[in-house]
Write an enzyme that holds these catalytic residues in place. Structure first.
Site, PDB file in Angstrom:
ATOM      1  N   HIS A   1     -21.257 -12.329   5.386  1.00  0.00           N
ATOM      2  CA  HIS A   1     -21.945 -13.600   5.612  1.00  0.00           C
ATOM      3  C   HIS A   1     -22.743 -13.492   6.901  1.00  0.00           C
ATOM      4  O   HIS A   1     -22.301 -12.865   7.866  1.00  0.00           O
ATOM      5  CB  HIS A   1     -20.934 -14.758   5.745  1.00  0.00           C
ATOM      6  CG  HIS A   1     -21.551 -16.093   5.524  1.00  0.00           C
ATOM      7  ND1 HIS A   1     -22.216 -16.765   6.521  1.00  0.00           N
ATOM      8  CD2 HIS A   1     -21.651 -16.857   4.425  1.00  0.00           C
ATOM      9  CE1 HIS A   1     -22.672 -17.908   6.035  1.00  0.00           C
ATOM     10  NE2 HIS A   1     -22.346 -17.987   4.764  1.00  0.00           N
TER      11      HIS A   1
ATOM     12  N   ASP B   1     -18.393 -17.374  -2.395  1.00  0.00           N
ATOM     13  CA  ASP B   1     -18.630 -16.948  -3.779  1.00  0.00           C
ATOM     14  C   ASP B   1     -17.554 -16.037  -4.323  1.00  0.00           C
ATOM     15  O   ASP B   1     -17.542 -15.725  -5.518  1.00  0.00           O
ATOM     16  CB  ASP B   1     -19.990 -16.224  -3.852  1.00  0.00           C
ATOM     17  CG  ASP B   1     -21.134 -17.198  -3.603  1.00  0.00           C
ATOM     18  OD1 ASP B   1     -21.998 -16.900  -2.757  1.00  0.00           O
ATOM     19  OD2 ASP B   1     -21.119 -18.278  -4.214  1.00  0.00           O
TER      20      ASP B   1
HETATM   21  C1  SDX Z   1     -23.965 -17.548   0.325  1.00  0.00           C
HETATM   22  O1  SDX Z   1     -26.133 -18.580   4.619  1.00  0.00           O
HETATM   23  C2  SDX Z   1     -25.225 -19.273   4.016  1.00  0.00           C
HETATM   24  O2  SDX Z   1     -24.612 -20.167   4.530  1.00  0.00           O
HETATM   25  C3  SDX Z   1     -25.030 -18.873   2.561  1.00  0.00           C
HETATM   26  C4  SDX Z   1     -23.874 -19.548   1.832  1.00  0.00           C
HETATM   27  C5  SDX Z   1     -24.079 -21.033   1.684  1.00  0.00           C
HETATM   28  O3  SDX Z   1     -23.081 -21.762   1.581  1.00  0.00           O
HETATM   29  O4  SDX Z   1     -25.263 -21.453   1.569  1.00  0.00           O
HETATM   30  O5  SDX Z   1     -22.674 -19.314   2.553  1.00  0.00           O
HETATM   31  C6  SDX Z   1     -23.717 -19.005   0.427  1.00  0.00           C
HETATM   32  O6  SDX Z   1     -25.077 -17.160   0.085  1.00  0.00           O
HETATM   33  C7  SDX Z   1     -22.830 -16.599   0.612  1.00  0.00           C
HETATM   34  C8  SDX Z   1     -23.272 -15.098   0.549  1.00  0.00           C
HETATM   35  C9  SDX Z   1     -23.265 -14.659  -0.925  1.00  0.00           C
HETATM   36  N1  SDX Z   1     -23.839 -13.274  -1.012  1.00  0.00           N
HETATM   37  C10 SDX Z   1     -23.056 -12.227  -1.297  1.00  0.00           C
HETATM   38  O7  SDX Z   1     -21.826 -12.278  -1.400  1.00  0.00           O
HETATM   39  C11 SDX Z   1     -23.836 -10.923  -1.493  1.00  0.00           C
HETATM   40  C12 SDX Z   1     -23.129  -9.767  -0.758  1.00  0.00           C
HETATM   41  N2  SDX Z   1     -23.291  -9.990   0.704  1.00  0.00           N
HETATM   42  C13 SDX Z   1     -24.429  -9.466   1.330  1.00  0.00           C
HETATM   43  O8  SDX Z   1     -25.490  -9.000   0.646  1.00  0.00           O
HETATM   44  C14 SDX Z   1     -24.619  -9.861   2.801  1.00  0.00           C
HETATM   45  O9  SDX Z   1     -23.402  -9.808   3.402  1.00  0.00           O
HETATM   46  C15 SDX Z   1     -25.260 -11.206   3.050  1.00  0.00           C
HETATM   47  C16 SDX Z   1     -26.531 -11.369   2.299  1.00  0.00           C
HETATM   48  C17 SDX Z   1     -24.330 -12.321   2.684  1.00  0.00           C
HETATM   49  C18 SDX Z   1     -25.530 -11.304   4.556  1.00  0.00           C
HETATM   50  O10 SDX Z   1     -26.545 -10.411   4.814  1.00  0.00           O
HETATM   51  P1  SDX Z   1     -26.974 -10.055   6.343  1.00  0.00           P
HETATM   52  O11 SDX Z   1     -26.419 -11.034   7.284  1.00  0.00           O
HETATM   53  O12 SDX Z   1     -28.441  -9.831   6.322  1.00  0.00           O
HETATM   54  O13 SDX Z   1     -26.202  -8.720   6.616  1.00  0.00           O
HETATM   55  P2  SDX Z   1     -26.769  -7.279   6.303  1.00  0.00           P
HETATM   56  O14 SDX Z   1     -27.245  -7.215   4.886  1.00  0.00           O
HETATM   57  O15 SDX Z   1     -27.725  -6.915   7.385  1.00  0.00           O
HETATM   58  O16 SDX Z   1     -25.443  -6.382   6.415  1.00  0.00           O
HETATM   59  C19 SDX Z   1     -24.976  -5.932   7.682  1.00  0.00           C
HETATM   60  C20 SDX Z   1     -24.220  -4.634   7.354  1.00  0.00           C
HETATM   61  C21 SDX Z   1     -25.066  -3.617   6.589  1.00  0.00           C
HETATM   62  O17 SDX Z   1     -24.515  -2.319   6.860  1.00  0.00           O
HETATM   63  P3  SDX Z   1     -25.241  -1.419   8.045  1.00  0.00           P
HETATM   64  O18 SDX Z   1     -26.728  -1.368   7.706  1.00  0.00           O
HETATM   65  O19 SDX Z   1     -24.953  -2.139   9.326  1.00  0.00           O
HETATM   66  O20 SDX Z   1     -24.571  -0.080   7.934  1.00  0.00           O
HETATM   67  O21 SDX Z   1     -23.104  -4.913   6.495  1.00  0.00           O
HETATM   68  C22 SDX Z   1     -23.302  -4.250   5.248  1.00  0.00           C
HETATM   69  C23 SDX Z   1     -24.769  -3.908   5.156  1.00  0.00           C
HETATM   70  O22 SDX Z   1     -24.963  -2.770   4.333  1.00  0.00           O
HETATM   71  N3  SDX Z   1     -22.925  -5.211   4.206  1.00  0.00           N
HETATM   72  C24 SDX Z   1     -22.218  -4.912   3.119  1.00  0.00           C
HETATM   73  C25 SDX Z   1     -22.061  -6.127   2.445  1.00  0.00           C
HETATM   74  N4  SDX Z   1     -22.668  -7.112   3.117  1.00  0.00           N
HETATM   75  C26 SDX Z   1     -23.208  -6.533   4.217  1.00  0.00           C
HETATM   76  N5  SDX Z   1     -21.714  -3.743   2.659  1.00  0.00           N
HETATM   77  C27 SDX Z   1     -21.047  -3.800   1.496  1.00  0.00           C
HETATM   78  N6  SDX Z   1     -20.836  -4.946   0.765  1.00  0.00           N
HETATM   79  C28 SDX Z   1     -21.338  -6.115   1.219  1.00  0.00           C
HETATM   80  N7  SDX Z   1     -21.141  -7.237   0.529  1.00  0.00           N
END
Ligand code: SDX
Length: 424
Positions: free
Chosen positions: A302, A359
Protein backbone atom coordinates in the site's frame (compact mmCIF):
# COMPACT_ATOMS: atom_id res chain seq x y z
CA UNK A 1 3.89 30.40 11.73
CA UNK A 2 6.92 28.15 10.99
CA UNK A 3 8.32 28.34 7.45
CA UNK A 4 10.41 26.04 5.24
CA UNK A 5 13.58 27.56 3.83
CA UNK A 6 14.73 26.79 0.29
CA UNK A 7 17.98 27.80 -1.38
CA UNK A 8 17.79 27.66 -5.19
CA UNK A 9 20.19 29.02 -7.80
CA UNK A 10 21.81 31.36 -5.27
CA UNK A 11 18.54 32.71 -3.87
CA UNK A 12 16.80 31.88 -0.57
CA UNK A 13 13.06 31.42 -0.27
CA UNK A 14 10.79 30.97 2.73
CA UNK A 15 7.71 28.79 2.16
CA UNK A 16 4.73 28.69 4.54
CA UNK A 17 4.16 25.44 6.48
CA UNK A 18 0.69 24.01 7.09
CA UNK A 19 0.10 21.73 10.10
CA UNK A 20 -3.09 19.63 10.08
CA UNK A 21 -5.35 18.78 13.03
CA UNK A 22 -3.57 15.42 13.40
CA UNK A 23 -0.12 17.01 13.21
CA UNK A 24 0.64 16.32 9.55
CA UNK A 25 3.09 18.86 8.12
CA UNK A 26 2.87 20.23 4.58
CA UNK A 27 5.00 22.81 2.77
CA UNK A 28 2.75 25.26 0.94
CA UNK A 29 4.27 25.66 -2.55
CA UNK A 30 1.37 27.60 -4.09
CA UNK A 31 3.64 30.64 -4.55
CA UNK A 32 6.84 28.70 -5.43
CA UNK A 33 6.69 29.10 -9.23
CA UNK A 34 5.73 32.74 -9.00
CA UNK A 35 8.66 33.56 -6.74
CA UNK A 36 11.38 31.19 -7.99
CA UNK A 37 10.21 30.01 -11.43
CA UNK A 38 10.68 26.45 -10.18
CA UNK A 39 8.01 23.78 -9.66
CA UNK A 40 8.05 20.61 -7.58
CA UNK A 41 8.21 17.22 -9.34
CA UNK A 42 6.64 14.14 -7.70
CA UNK A 43 5.63 11.34 -10.14
CA UNK A 44 2.80 9.31 -8.55
CA UNK A 45 2.21 12.15 -6.10
CA UNK A 46 3.63 10.08 -3.21
CA UNK A 47 4.83 13.24 -1.44
CA UNK A 48 2.25 15.72 -2.68
CA UNK A 49 -0.90 16.92 -0.93
CA UNK A 50 -3.58 17.93 -3.45
CA UNK A 51 -5.91 19.56 -0.93
CA UNK A 52 -6.84 20.23 2.67
CA UNK A 53 -9.64 17.87 3.71
CA UNK A 54 -11.65 17.21 6.87
CA UNK A 55 -13.23 13.93 5.79
CA UNK A 56 -10.81 11.01 6.33
CA UNK A 57 -7.56 10.70 8.23
CA UNK A 58 -5.05 7.91 7.66
CA UNK A 59 -1.83 7.33 9.59
CA UNK A 60 0.05 4.75 7.52
CA UNK A 61 2.74 4.07 10.11
CA UNK A 62 0.25 3.42 12.92
CA UNK A 63 -2.46 1.79 10.79
CA UNK A 64 -5.02 4.44 11.74
CA UNK A 65 -8.13 5.13 9.61
CA UNK A 66 -10.81 7.59 10.80
CA UNK A 67 -13.92 8.91 9.02
CA UNK A 68 -14.68 12.42 10.33
CA UNK A 69 -12.65 11.55 13.47
CA UNK A 70 -14.39 8.24 14.24
CA UNK A 71 -12.03 5.18 14.24
CA UNK A 72 -12.84 2.63 11.53
CA UNK A 73 -12.88 -0.19 14.10
CA UNK A 74 -15.80 1.48 15.92
CA UNK A 75 -17.63 2.54 12.78
CA UNK A 76 -17.38 -0.92 11.18
CA UNK A 77 -18.92 -2.61 14.22
CA UNK A 78 -21.45 -0.01 15.39
CA UNK A 79 -22.89 1.82 12.36
CA UNK A 80 -25.12 1.10 9.38
CA UNK A 81 -23.73 1.88 5.93
CA UNK A 82 -26.41 4.52 5.35
CA UNK A 83 -25.29 6.28 8.55
CA UNK A 84 -21.72 6.28 7.27
CA UNK A 85 -22.88 7.72 3.93
CA UNK A 86 -24.56 10.55 5.81
CA UNK A 87 -21.51 11.08 8.08
CA UNK A 88 -19.08 11.31 5.15
CA UNK A 89 -21.27 13.51 2.95
CA UNK A 90 -22.81 15.87 5.51
CA UNK A 91 -20.06 15.82 8.16
CA UNK A 92 -21.89 14.53 11.24
CA UNK A 93 -23.63 11.38 12.43
CA UNK A 94 -27.37 11.73 11.70
CA UNK A 95 -29.91 11.85 14.51
CA UNK A 96 -33.04 9.76 14.21
CA UNK A 97 -34.97 12.32 12.19
CA UNK A 98 -32.08 12.98 9.80
CA UNK A 99 -31.45 9.27 9.33
CA UNK A 100 -35.11 8.50 8.71
CA UNK A 101 -35.36 11.28 6.13
CA UNK A 102 -32.12 10.25 4.42
CA UNK A 103 -33.10 6.59 4.33
CA UNK A 104 -36.54 7.48 2.99
CA UNK A 105 -34.99 9.52 0.18
CA UNK A 106 -32.53 6.74 -0.71
CA UNK A 107 -35.38 4.23 -0.74
CA UNK A 108 -37.65 6.34 -2.91
CA UNK A 109 -35.03 7.13 -5.52
CA UNK A 110 -33.76 3.59 -6.03
CA UNK A 111 -35.58 2.92 -9.32
CA UNK A 112 -33.83 3.72 -12.59
CA UNK A 113 -35.82 5.18 -15.51
CA UNK A 114 -37.42 2.30 -17.38
CA UNK A 115 -35.71 3.49 -20.58
CA UNK A 116 -32.31 2.85 -18.92
CA UNK A 117 -33.04 -0.86 -19.07
CA UNK A 118 -32.58 -0.59 -22.82
CA UNK A 119 -28.91 0.30 -22.17
CA UNK A 120 -28.42 -3.19 -20.75
CA UNK A 121 -29.87 -4.81 -23.87
CA UNK A 122 -27.01 -3.51 -26.02
CA UNK A 123 -24.27 -4.70 -23.66
CA UNK A 124 -22.86 -8.23 -24.21
CA UNK A 125 -23.57 -10.56 -21.24
CA UNK A 126 -19.84 -11.13 -20.70
CA UNK A 127 -19.12 -7.38 -20.45
CA UNK A 128 -17.18 -6.45 -17.32
CA UNK A 129 -19.69 -4.91 -14.87
CA UNK A 130 -17.32 -2.00 -14.16
CA UNK A 131 -17.76 -0.95 -17.81
CA UNK A 132 -21.52 -1.07 -17.28
CA UNK A 133 -21.37 0.85 -13.99
CA UNK A 134 -19.22 3.63 -15.45
CA UNK A 135 -21.44 3.94 -18.53
CA UNK A 136 -24.65 3.92 -16.50
CA UNK A 137 -23.35 6.46 -13.98
CA UNK A 138 -22.45 8.82 -16.80
CA UNK A 139 -25.79 8.17 -18.53
CA UNK A 140 -27.72 9.27 -15.45
CA UNK A 141 -26.77 12.84 -16.45
CA UNK A 142 -29.01 12.37 -19.52
CA UNK A 143 -32.01 11.79 -17.25
CA UNK A 144 -31.08 14.41 -14.64
CA UNK A 145 -29.40 17.20 -16.62
CA UNK A 146 -28.11 20.45 -15.14
CA UNK A 147 -31.16 22.63 -14.58
CA UNK A 148 -29.41 25.64 -16.05
CA UNK A 149 -29.19 27.42 -12.70
CA UNK A 150 -26.61 24.92 -11.50
CA UNK A 151 -26.95 21.23 -10.85
CA UNK A 152 -29.35 20.18 -8.09
CA UNK A 153 -26.38 18.53 -6.44
CA UNK A 154 -28.02 17.29 -3.26
CA UNK A 155 -30.86 15.61 -5.15
CA UNK A 156 -28.46 14.11 -7.70
CA UNK A 157 -26.28 12.79 -4.86
CA UNK A 158 -29.33 11.01 -3.43
CA UNK A 159 -30.27 9.69 -6.87
CA UNK A 160 -26.76 8.34 -7.47
CA UNK A 161 -26.44 6.64 -4.07
CA UNK A 162 -29.93 5.18 -4.39
CA UNK A 163 -29.63 3.93 -7.96
CA UNK A 164 -26.04 2.61 -7.79
CA UNK A 165 -27.06 -0.69 -6.13
CA UNK A 166 -29.95 -1.10 -8.57
CA UNK A 167 -27.64 -0.62 -11.56
CA UNK A 168 -25.09 -3.05 -10.08
CA UNK A 169 -27.70 -5.75 -9.40
CA UNK A 170 -29.36 -5.26 -12.81
CA UNK A 171 -26.00 -5.66 -14.55
CA UNK A 172 -25.55 -8.99 -12.73
CA UNK A 173 -29.04 -10.22 -13.62
CA UNK A 174 -28.47 -9.20 -17.24
CA UNK A 175 -25.16 -11.13 -17.32
CA UNK A 176 -26.87 -14.36 -16.22
CA UNK A 177 -30.01 -13.85 -18.29
CA UNK A 178 -32.35 -13.63 -15.33
CA UNK A 179 -35.17 -11.08 -14.99
CA UNK A 180 -34.39 -7.87 -13.11
CA UNK A 181 -35.53 -7.77 -9.48
CA UNK A 182 -36.76 -4.34 -8.50
CA UNK A 183 -35.72 -2.55 -5.32
CA UNK A 184 -37.82 -3.05 -2.22
CA UNK A 185 -38.57 -0.24 0.22
CA UNK A 186 -38.77 -2.50 3.25
CA UNK A 187 -35.15 -3.70 3.09
CA UNK A 188 -31.89 -2.13 4.27
CA UNK A 189 -29.40 -0.81 1.71
CA UNK A 190 -27.23 -3.99 1.80
CA UNK A 191 -30.28 -6.23 2.21
CA UNK A 192 -32.01 -4.71 -0.80
CA UNK A 193 -28.88 -5.20 -2.90
CA UNK A 194 -28.66 -8.89 -1.91
CA UNK A 195 -32.36 -9.30 -2.68
CA UNK A 196 -32.01 -7.69 -6.13
CA UNK A 197 -29.00 -9.92 -6.82
CA UNK A 198 -30.43 -13.26 -5.77
CA UNK A 199 -34.23 -13.19 -5.72
CA UNK A 200 -35.95 -15.05 -8.57
CA UNK A 201 -39.66 -14.91 -9.52
CA UNK A 202 -40.10 -18.62 -8.75
CA UNK A 203 -39.48 -18.39 -5.04
CA UNK A 204 -39.13 -15.78 -2.29
CA UNK A 205 -35.53 -14.90 -1.32
CA UNK A 206 -35.00 -14.33 2.39
CA UNK A 207 -32.05 -12.00 3.06
CA UNK A 208 -29.68 -13.78 5.47
CA UNK A 209 -28.91 -11.70 8.54
CA UNK A 210 -25.31 -12.94 8.51
CA UNK A 211 -24.75 -11.84 4.90
CA UNK A 212 -26.60 -8.56 5.37
CA UNK A 213 -24.37 -7.68 8.32
CA UNK A 214 -21.22 -8.80 6.48
CA UNK A 215 -22.10 -6.69 3.43
CA UNK A 216 -22.95 -3.72 5.63
CA UNK A 217 -19.44 -3.93 7.12
CA UNK A 218 -17.77 -4.45 3.72
CA UNK A 219 -19.45 -1.35 2.30
CA UNK A 220 -18.42 0.69 5.36
CA UNK A 221 -14.79 -0.46 5.19
CA UNK A 222 -14.58 0.70 1.58
CA UNK A 223 -16.47 3.95 2.07
CA UNK A 224 -13.56 6.42 1.90
CA UNK A 225 -9.79 6.50 1.94
CA UNK A 226 -8.68 10.14 1.50
CA UNK A 227 -6.84 10.98 -1.74
CA UNK A 228 -6.44 7.54 -3.36
CA UNK A 229 -6.25 7.15 -7.12
CA UNK A 230 -10.00 7.04 -7.85
CA UNK A 231 -10.90 9.78 -5.36
CA UNK A 232 -8.22 12.04 -6.82
CA UNK A 233 -9.72 11.29 -10.24
CA UNK A 234 -13.19 12.29 -9.03
CA UNK A 235 -11.76 15.52 -7.62
CA UNK A 236 -9.80 16.16 -10.84
CA UNK A 237 -12.85 15.69 -13.09
CA UNK A 238 -15.14 17.59 -10.71
CA UNK A 239 -12.71 20.52 -10.60
CA UNK A 240 -13.62 21.32 -14.23
CA UNK A 241 -17.23 21.78 -13.04
CA UNK A 242 -18.26 18.49 -14.66
CA UNK A 243 -21.53 17.18 -13.20
CA UNK A 244 -21.59 14.70 -10.33
CA UNK A 245 -22.59 11.73 -12.54
CA UNK A 246 -19.69 12.25 -14.98
CA UNK A 247 -17.28 12.73 -12.08
CA UNK A 248 -18.32 9.47 -10.41
CA UNK A 249 -18.15 7.60 -13.73
CA UNK A 250 -14.51 8.68 -13.92
CA UNK A 251 -13.96 7.37 -10.38
CA UNK A 252 -15.34 3.98 -11.43
CA UNK A 253 -12.93 3.90 -14.37
CA UNK A 254 -9.92 4.66 -12.14
CA UNK A 255 -10.96 2.13 -9.48
CA UNK A 256 -11.21 -0.62 -12.11
CA UNK A 257 -7.42 -0.88 -12.50
CA UNK A 258 -5.80 -4.03 -11.00
CA UNK A 259 -3.39 -1.91 -8.93
CA UNK A 260 -6.36 -0.21 -7.25
CA UNK A 261 -9.86 -1.54 -6.72
CA UNK A 262 -9.44 -4.20 -9.39
CA UNK A 263 -7.00 -5.95 -7.02
CA UNK A 264 -9.79 -7.72 -5.10
CA UNK A 265 -10.76 -9.63 -8.24
CA UNK A 266 -7.07 -10.38 -8.94
CA UNK A 267 -6.56 -11.69 -5.38
CA UNK A 268 -9.17 -14.40 -5.78
CA UNK A 269 -7.83 -15.32 -9.23
CA UNK A 270 -4.36 -15.55 -7.66
CA UNK A 271 -5.60 -17.69 -4.75
CA UNK A 272 -7.52 -19.89 -7.18
CA UNK A 273 -4.39 -20.30 -9.32
CA UNK A 274 -2.33 -21.30 -6.25
CA UNK A 275 -5.09 -23.72 -5.21
CA UNK A 276 -5.28 -25.28 -8.68
CA UNK A 277 -1.48 -25.49 -8.71
CA UNK A 278 -1.53 -27.80 -5.68
CA UNK A 279 -1.64 -25.03 -3.05
CA UNK A 280 2.11 -24.36 -3.16
CA UNK A 281 1.87 -20.76 -1.93
CA UNK A 282 5.62 -20.55 -1.16
CA UNK A 283 6.30 -20.88 -4.89
CA UNK A 284 4.19 -17.78 -5.52
CA UNK A 285 5.83 -15.83 -2.73
CA UNK A 286 9.16 -16.62 -4.41
CA UNK A 287 7.75 -15.45 -7.76
CA UNK A 288 6.56 -12.19 -6.19
CA UNK A 289 10.13 -11.57 -5.01
CA UNK A 290 11.71 -12.45 -8.35
CA UNK A 291 12.48 -9.26 -10.26
CA UNK A 292 12.42 -11.23 -13.52
CA UNK A 293 8.83 -12.24 -12.91
CA UNK A 294 6.10 -9.65 -13.29
CA UNK A 295 4.01 -11.57 -10.74
CA UNK A 296 2.87 -9.51 -7.76
CA UNK A 297 1.20 -10.75 -4.60
CA UNK A 298 -2.13 -9.07 -5.28
CA UNK A 299 -3.77 -7.64 -2.19
CA UNK A 300 -0.36 -6.88 -0.72
CA UNK A 301 1.31 -3.50 -0.35
CA UNK A 302 0.00 0.00 0.00
CA UNK A 303 1.25 3.48 -0.78
CA UNK A 304 0.26 4.72 2.68
CA UNK A 305 -0.04 1.80 5.12
CA UNK A 306 3.45 0.65 6.15
CA UNK A 307 2.60 -1.57 9.13
CA UNK A 308 -0.87 -2.89 8.53
CA UNK A 309 -4.13 -1.91 6.83
CA UNK A 310 -6.72 -1.81 9.64
CA UNK A 311 -9.41 -2.77 7.16
CA UNK A 312 -7.55 -5.98 6.25
CA UNK A 313 -7.31 -6.89 9.95
CA UNK A 314 -11.05 -6.39 10.43
CA UNK A 315 -11.85 -8.36 7.26
CA UNK A 316 -9.58 -11.24 8.24
CA UNK A 317 -11.51 -11.66 11.52
CA UNK A 318 -14.85 -11.18 9.75
CA UNK A 319 -13.97 -13.83 7.13
CA UNK A 320 -13.40 -16.43 9.85
CA UNK A 321 -16.61 -15.44 11.63
CA UNK A 322 -18.89 -15.36 8.56
CA UNK A 323 -17.58 -18.61 7.06
CA UNK A 324 -18.07 -20.36 10.43
CA UNK A 325 -21.60 -18.93 10.79
CA UNK A 326 -22.42 -20.06 7.26
CA UNK A 327 -20.74 -23.42 7.78
CA UNK A 328 -18.51 -22.81 4.77
CA UNK A 329 -14.91 -23.94 4.51
CA UNK A 330 -13.16 -22.05 1.75
CA UNK A 331 -9.66 -23.34 0.87
CA UNK A 332 -8.89 -19.85 -0.47
CA UNK A 333 -9.03 -18.50 3.09
CA UNK A 334 -6.43 -20.99 4.30
CA UNK A 335 -4.16 -20.17 1.34
CA UNK A 336 -4.62 -16.44 2.04
CA UNK A 337 -3.67 -16.88 5.68
CA UNK A 338 -0.62 -18.98 4.78
CA UNK A 339 0.46 -16.40 2.20
CA UNK A 340 0.13 -13.65 4.78
CA UNK A 341 2.12 -15.61 7.36
CA UNK A 342 4.98 -16.39 4.98
CA UNK A 343 5.11 -12.83 3.62
CA UNK A 344 5.11 -11.27 7.09
CA UNK A 345 8.21 -13.31 7.98
CA UNK A 346 10.04 -12.76 4.67
CA UNK A 347 12.70 -10.03 4.45
CA UNK A 348 11.59 -8.97 0.96
CA UNK A 349 8.14 -8.02 2.24
CA UNK A 350 9.32 -6.78 5.62
CA UNK A 351 11.95 -4.47 4.07
CA UNK A 352 9.39 -3.06 1.65
CA UNK A 353 6.73 -2.85 4.34
CA UNK A 354 4.29 -4.91 2.30
CA UNK A 355 1.23 -6.09 4.24
CA UNK A 356 -2.22 -7.33 3.26
CA UNK A 357 -4.44 -4.43 2.16
CA UNK A 358 -8.22 -4.11 2.05
CA UNK A 359 -8.41 -6.19 -1.11
CA UNK A 360 -6.67 -9.25 0.32
CA UNK A 361 -9.54 -10.68 2.38
CA UNK A 362 -12.57 -8.89 0.95
CA UNK A 363 -12.90 -11.39 -1.91
CA UNK A 364 -13.27 -14.28 0.56
CA UNK A 365 -16.39 -12.62 1.95
CA UNK A 366 -17.79 -11.69 -1.43
CA UNK A 367 -17.38 -15.34 -2.47
CA UNK A 368 -19.21 -16.47 0.68
CA UNK A 369 -22.09 -14.22 -0.42
CA UNK A 370 -22.12 -15.86 -3.84
CA UNK A 371 -20.98 -12.67 -5.56
CA UNK A 372 -19.19 -13.53 -8.82
CA UNK A 373 -15.52 -12.51 -9.01
CA UNK A 374 -16.24 -10.11 -11.89
CA UNK A 375 -18.51 -8.14 -9.53
CA UNK A 376 -15.94 -7.71 -6.75
CA UNK A 377 -14.71 -4.33 -7.94
CA UNK A 378 -18.31 -3.19 -8.41
CA UNK A 379 -18.79 -3.99 -4.71
CA UNK A 380 -15.77 -1.83 -3.94
CA UNK A 381 -17.32 0.99 -6.00
CA UNK A 382 -20.68 0.68 -4.20
CA UNK A 383 -18.85 1.08 -0.89
CA UNK A 384 -16.59 3.92 -2.11
CA UNK A 385 -19.39 5.96 -3.67
CA UNK A 386 -20.20 8.00 -0.53
CA UNK A 387 -16.50 8.74 -0.14
CA UNK A 388 -16.16 9.95 -3.70
CA UNK A 389 -19.30 12.06 -3.29
CA UNK A 390 -18.12 13.59 0.00
CA UNK A 391 -14.69 14.46 -1.43
CA UNK A 392 -16.27 15.87 -4.61
CA UNK A 393 -18.70 17.98 -2.55
CA UNK A 394 -15.85 19.26 -0.34
CA UNK A 395 -13.81 20.19 -3.41
CA UNK A 396 -16.77 21.94 -5.08
CA UNK A 397 -17.68 23.88 -1.95
CA UNK A 398 -14.19 25.40 -1.65
CA UNK A 399 -14.65 29.12 -2.45
CA UNK A 400 -11.01 29.27 -3.54
CA UNK A 401 -11.36 26.06 -5.57
CA UNK A 402 -9.50 25.98 -8.91
CA UNK A 403 -9.39 23.52 -11.80
CA UNK A 404 -6.78 20.82 -11.18
CA UNK A 405 -3.99 21.49 -13.65
CA UNK A 406 -0.54 20.12 -12.66
CA UNK A 407 2.63 21.32 -14.43
CA UNK A 408 5.52 19.23 -15.86
CA UNK A 409 9.21 19.32 -16.59
CA UNK A 410 9.65 19.03 -20.37
CA UNK A 411 12.45 16.67 -21.44
CA UNK A 412 11.75 16.42 -25.17
CA UNK A 413 13.40 17.98 -28.26
CA UNK A 414 14.17 21.68 -28.11
CA UNK A 415 12.93 24.01 -30.88
CA UNK A 416 13.79 22.79 -34.41
CA UNK A 417 12.54 23.55 -38.00
CA UNK A 418 10.15 21.21 -39.85
CA UNK A 419 12.05 19.19 -42.50
CA UNK A 420 10.04 18.81 -45.76
CA UNK A 421 8.90 15.28 -46.58
CA UNK A 422 11.31 14.86 -49.51
CA UNK A 423 14.25 15.62 -47.18
CA UNK A 424 13.31 13.27 -44.22
C1 SDX B 1 -6.22 -0.09 -3.00
O1 SDX B 1 -4.40 4.40 -2.15
C2 SDX B 1 -5.35 3.81 -1.51
O2 SDX B 1 -5.80 4.19 -0.46
C3 SDX B 1 -5.90 2.60 -2.24
C4 SDX B 1 -6.93 1.77 -1.48
C5 SDX B 1 -8.21 2.53 -1.22
O3 SDX B 1 -8.90 2.22 -0.24
O4 SDX B 1 -8.56 3.39 -2.07
O5 SDX B 1 -6.37 1.36 -0.24
C6 SDX B 1 -7.34 0.54 -2.26
O6 SDX B 1 -5.99 0.25 -4.13
C7 SDX B 1 -5.33 -1.07 -2.27
C8 SDX B 1 -4.14 -1.58 -3.16
C9 SDX B 1 -4.67 -2.71 -4.06
N1 SDX B 1 -3.58 -3.09 -5.02
C10 SDX B 1 -2.94 -4.26 -4.90
O7 SDX B 1 -3.10 -5.06 -3.97
C11 SDX B 1 -1.97 -4.55 -6.05
C12 SDX B 1 -0.64 -5.10 -5.50
N2 SDX B 1 0.05 -3.98 -4.80
C13 SDX B 1 0.90 -3.16 -5.55
O8 SDX B 1 0.92 -3.16 -6.90
C14 SDX B 1 1.46 -1.94 -4.81
O9 SDX B 1 1.81 -2.34 -3.56
C15 SDX B 1 0.56 -0.73 -4.74
C16 SDX B 1 0.04 -0.33 -6.07
C17 SDX B 1 -0.60 -0.98 -3.82
C18 SDX B 1 1.39 0.42 -4.14
O10 SDX B 1 2.30 0.76 -5.11
P1 SDX B 1 3.52 1.79 -4.77
O11 SDX B 1 3.26 2.52 -3.52
O12 SDX B 1 3.75 2.57 -6.02
O13 SDX B 1 4.72 0.83 -4.47
P2 SDX B 1 5.72 0.28 -5.56
O14 SDX B 1 4.95 -0.34 -6.69
O15 SDX B 1 6.69 1.36 -5.88
O16 SDX B 1 6.44 -0.91 -4.76
C19 SDX B 1 7.53 -0.63 -3.89
C20 SDX B 1 8.35 -1.93 -3.90
C21 SDX B 1 8.75 -2.39 -5.30
O17 SDX B 1 9.93 -3.20 -5.16
P3 SDX B 1 11.39 -2.46 -5.42
O18 SDX B 1 11.30 -1.78 -6.79
O19 SDX B 1 11.55 -1.49 -4.30
O20 SDX B 1 12.37 -3.60 -5.40
O21 SDX B 1 7.56 -3.01 -3.37
C22 SDX B 1 7.36 -3.99 -4.39
C23 SDX B 1 7.65 -3.31 -5.71
O22 SDX B 1 8.09 -4.26 -6.67
N3 SDX B 1 5.96 -4.39 -4.31
C24 SDX B 1 5.52 -5.64 -4.41
C25 SDX B 1 4.13 -5.56 -4.23
N4 SDX B 1 3.77 -4.29 -4.03
C26 SDX B 1 4.91 -3.56 -4.08
N5 SDX B 1 6.16 -6.81 -4.64
C27 SDX B 1 5.40 -7.91 -4.70
N6 SDX B 1 4.03 -7.93 -4.53
C28 SDX B 1 3.38 -6.77 -4.30
N7 SDX B 1 2.06 -6.76 -4.12
Amino acid sequence: METAKLSLQGKDYELPVIVGSEGEVGIDVTKLRGSSGAITVDPGYGNTGSCLSSITFINGEKGILQYRGYPIEEIANKLRFVEVCYLLIYGHLPNNLELEDFHHKLTHHSLIHEDMKKFFEGIPPEAHPMAVLSAMFSSLSAYYPDTGNGEDVDLNIIRLLAKAKTIAAFSYKKSIGQPYVYPRNDLSYPGDFLHMMYAVPAEPYLVSDVLEKALNMLLILHADHEQNCSTSTVRMVGSSQANVFASMAAGVAALWGPLHGGANQQVISMLQKIHDDGGDYKKYVAMAKDKNSDFRLMGFGHRVYKNFDPRAQILKKQSDKVLTELGITDPMLDIAKNLEQVALEDDYFVERKLYPNVDFYSGILYRAMGIPTQMFTVMFALGRLPGWISQWKEMRSDPKGRIYRPRQIYTGETKRPVVPLEKR
